[in-house]
Design an enzyme around this catalytic site. Structure first.
Site, PDB file in Angstrom:
ATOM      1  N   CYS A  83      -0.980   6.409   9.734  1.00 25.46           N
ATOM      2  CA  CYS A  83       0.409   5.872  10.209  1.00 25.46           C
ATOM      3  C   CYS A  83      -0.049   4.574  10.982  1.00 25.46           C
ATOM      4  O   CYS A  83      -0.753   4.336  11.914  1.00 25.46           O
ATOM      5  CB  CYS A  83       1.204   6.651  11.109  1.00 25.46           C
ATOM      6  SG  CYS A  83       2.069   7.911  10.286  1.00 25.46           S
ATOM      7  N   CYS A 113       3.544   8.656   0.690  1.00 29.68           N
ATOM      8  CA  CYS A 113       4.016   7.672   1.907  1.00 29.68           C
ATOM      9  C   CYS A 113       4.206   6.311   1.319  1.00 29.68           C
ATOM     10  O   CYS A 113       3.182   5.834   0.739  1.00 29.68           O
ATOM     11  CB  CYS A 113       3.201   7.673   3.140  1.00 29.68           C
ATOM     12  SG  CYS A 113       3.585   6.312   4.272  1.00 29.68           S
ATOM     13  N   CYS A 140       7.047  -4.489  15.247  1.00 22.47           N
ATOM     14  CA  CYS A 140       6.387  -3.287  16.398  1.00 22.47           C
ATOM     15  C   CYS A 140       5.112  -3.624  16.779  1.00 22.47           C
ATOM     16  O   CYS A 140       4.344  -4.220  15.978  1.00 22.47           O
ATOM     17  CB  CYS A 140       6.468  -1.798  15.852  1.00 22.47           C
ATOM     18  SG  CYS A 140       8.373  -1.556  15.183  1.00 22.47           S
ATOM     19  N   GLU A 145       0.985  -1.263   0.008  1.00 23.13           N
ATOM     20  CA  GLU A 145      -0.007   0.174   0.131  1.00 23.13           C
ATOM     21  C   GLU A 145       0.938   1.310   0.135  1.00 23.13           C
ATOM     22  O   GLU A 145       1.865   1.196   0.371  1.00 23.13           O
ATOM     23  CB  GLU A 145      -0.862   0.026   1.328  1.00 23.13           C
ATOM     24  CG  GLU A 145      -2.034  -1.003   1.024  1.00 23.13           C
ATOM     25  CD  GLU A 145      -3.004  -1.215   2.423  1.00 23.13           C
ATOM     26  OE1 GLU A 145      -2.602  -0.815   3.438  1.00 23.13           O
ATOM     27  OE2 GLU A 145      -3.918  -1.879   2.007  1.00 23.13           O
ATOM     28  N   CYS A 199       1.715  -1.959  15.332  1.00 21.27           N
ATOM     29  CA  CYS A 199       1.831  -1.760  13.949  1.00 21.27           C
ATOM     30  C   CYS A 199       1.170  -2.763  13.370  1.00 21.27           C
ATOM     31  O   CYS A 199       1.352  -4.078  13.495  1.00 21.27           O
ATOM     32  CB  CYS A 199       3.217  -1.350  13.460  1.00 21.27           C
ATOM     33  SG  CYS A 199       3.280  -1.602  11.771  1.00 21.27           S
ATOM     34  N   CYS A 240       7.027  -6.829   6.933  1.00 24.30           N
ATOM     35  CA  CYS A 240       7.886  -6.122   7.549  1.00 24.30           C
ATOM     36  C   CYS A 240       8.809  -7.018   8.217  1.00 24.30           C
ATOM     37  O   CYS A 240       8.324  -8.082   8.761  1.00 24.30           O
ATOM     38  CB  CYS A 240       7.441  -5.107   8.598  1.00 24.30           C
ATOM     39  SG  CYS A 240       8.765  -4.066   9.202  1.00 24.30           S
TER      40      CYS A 240
HETATM   41  S1  SF4 Z   1       6.185   0.115  12.556  1.00 27.65           S
HETATM   42 FE1  SF4 Z   1       5.346  -1.507  11.362  1.00 27.65          FE
HETATM   43  S2  SF4 Z   1       6.156  -0.939   9.246  1.00 27.65           S
HETATM   44 FE2  SF4 Z   1       7.522   0.140  10.738  1.00 27.65          FE
HETATM   45  S3  SF4 Z   1       9.134  -0.974  11.260  1.00 27.65           S
HETATM   46 FE3  SF4 Z   1       7.722  -1.216  12.685  1.00 27.65          FE
HETATM   47  S4  SF4 Z   1       6.630  -3.136  12.241  1.00 27.65           S
HETATM   48 FE4  SF4 Z   1       7.768  -2.535  10.423  1.00 27.65          FE
END
Ligand code: SF4
Length: 346
Positions: free
Chosen positions: A339, A107, A118, A94, A121, A114
């Site tokens: 975000c 963005c 995190c 995306e 996220c 990923c």
């Molecule tokens: S915030 Fe999400 S996309 Fe960004 S590094 Fe952490 S896990 Fe990956």
């Protein structure tokens, strides 16, 4: 057995010129085709109207053009646009267009899923499937640029690498894409309008400084207390704050460019005075500015936006210490484009 055709956009201009010379043609034919591929964003060899039919057929026999396709496009009531982009192998990433009164920002994503984990996220739940190629990153920007012209009557003004993925875990391809975006043979954008946002991979931050990159650096910090940061960003155990600090000092020493810290304040996680004091202290190590970002809950889980009072406390403490702080209201919430919300739900 049929050999798989190569993606022609993986070739540099020089390689393309060499290819034509080997075919007994003129090197400048490589320039023409290169221009079609990058400046004119041709989707097929048929589009290359100033190239002979025989040459187009020869290219067709040898190569493919792996262009991305915008699979679905959603527009938010606040003007934000989210593209779900289909890659040549069917995977989806995306990218988002964020318009404000003074700028339109793309963005973009750098990985499918990923590499990191995190806790707050949505992308982290997808796991990393693969890195994006330079042309797949570049194409996202081109798609957003046309949407910016179409819906907001102005070209794209800024780019942030803050979509899906950790850009420093796909460093070479991100750099190649940025080279293309900033080159006069690509979009000709100024690197000063590009920001790479990382969760903080110390070794790679130092490498960027050594490579003398000209774009900006943002770090998603979210906590300057080791245990708190590790609990929300578990890779912090591997790349602790002390290593991050050292890498950021190295970056500033070499580039003399300020760092932006991206920071979300969550209720009960990093909203106490102790958290604020630790952050203010961290901000003093290297010249910086702070973006406090409004959080978009990804479910009804443990991460909730902190109270306004907590945000005000952060702002007051930072300002008292002469640290520039902006609060970023989130955009595109109604289409899950804000975000931390990118998770291929559309
Ligand atoms: S915030 Fe999400 S996309 Fe960004 S590094 Fe952490 S896990 Fe990956």
């Amino acid at each position: 057995m049929a050999t798989e055709k190569k993606d022609i956009r993986a070739l540099t201009k020089e390689q393309l010129r060499d290819f034509f010379v080997k075919q007994g043609d003129k090197a400048f034919r490589g320039n023409q085709v290169y221009e079609w591929l990058w400046q004119k964003a041709a989707y097929t060899f048929e589009d290359m109207t100033n190239v002979s039919k025989e040459t187009r057929q020869m290219l067709e026999d040898n190569f493919v053009i792996n262009h991305i396709q915008v699979d679905t496009m959603q527009r938010s009531s606040d003007g934000t646009v989210k593209n779900a982009v289909r890659l040549h192998d069917g995977l989806i990433v995306e990218s988002v267009l964020i318009p404000t009164a003074t700028r339109t920002t793309a963005c973009v994503s750098s990985q499918v899923g990923c590499s990191l984990d995190c806790k707050f996220c949505a992308t982290a739940r997808l796991k990393r499937m693969r890195n994006l190629n330079p042309d797949e990153i570049y194409d996202q920007v081109v798609a957003i640029d046309s949407e910016s012209r179409l819906y907001h009557n102005r070209p794209l003004s800024n780019i942030v690498f803050m979509g899906m993925g950790e850009p420093l875990m796909n460093y070479n391809n991100v750099i190649k894409a940025i080279d293309k975006i900033t080159s006069s043979e690509g979009l000709g954008m100024s690197p000063k309008r590009i920001t790479l946002s990382t969760s903080g991979v110390p070794k790679m931050i130092k490498k960027m400084a050594d490579d003398d990159v000209k774009f900006n650096l943002a770090v998603s910090l979210h906590s300057a207390i080791e245990e708190v940061r590790t609990s929300i960003m578990p890779f912090n155990e591997t790349f602790p704050l002390e290593d991050l600090r050292e890498a950021l000092e190295y970056w500033y020493e070499k580039t003399k460019r300020k760092i932006s810290y991206e920071y979300v304040v969550w209720r009960g996680i990093n909203d106490s005075q102790k958290d604020i004091d630790a952050f203010v202290k961290f901000c003093k190590y290297v010249p910086c500015k702070v973006n406090i970002i409004e959080y978009n809950p990804i479910d009804d889980g443990e991460f909730q936006q902190a109270t306004n009072e907590a945000l005000e406390n952060y702002i007051a403490s930072l300002e008292k210490n002469r640290i520039v702080v902006n609060v970023r209201r989130s955009r595109g919430k109604d289409i899950d484009a804000a975000c931390g919300q990118l998770a291929n739900k559309s």
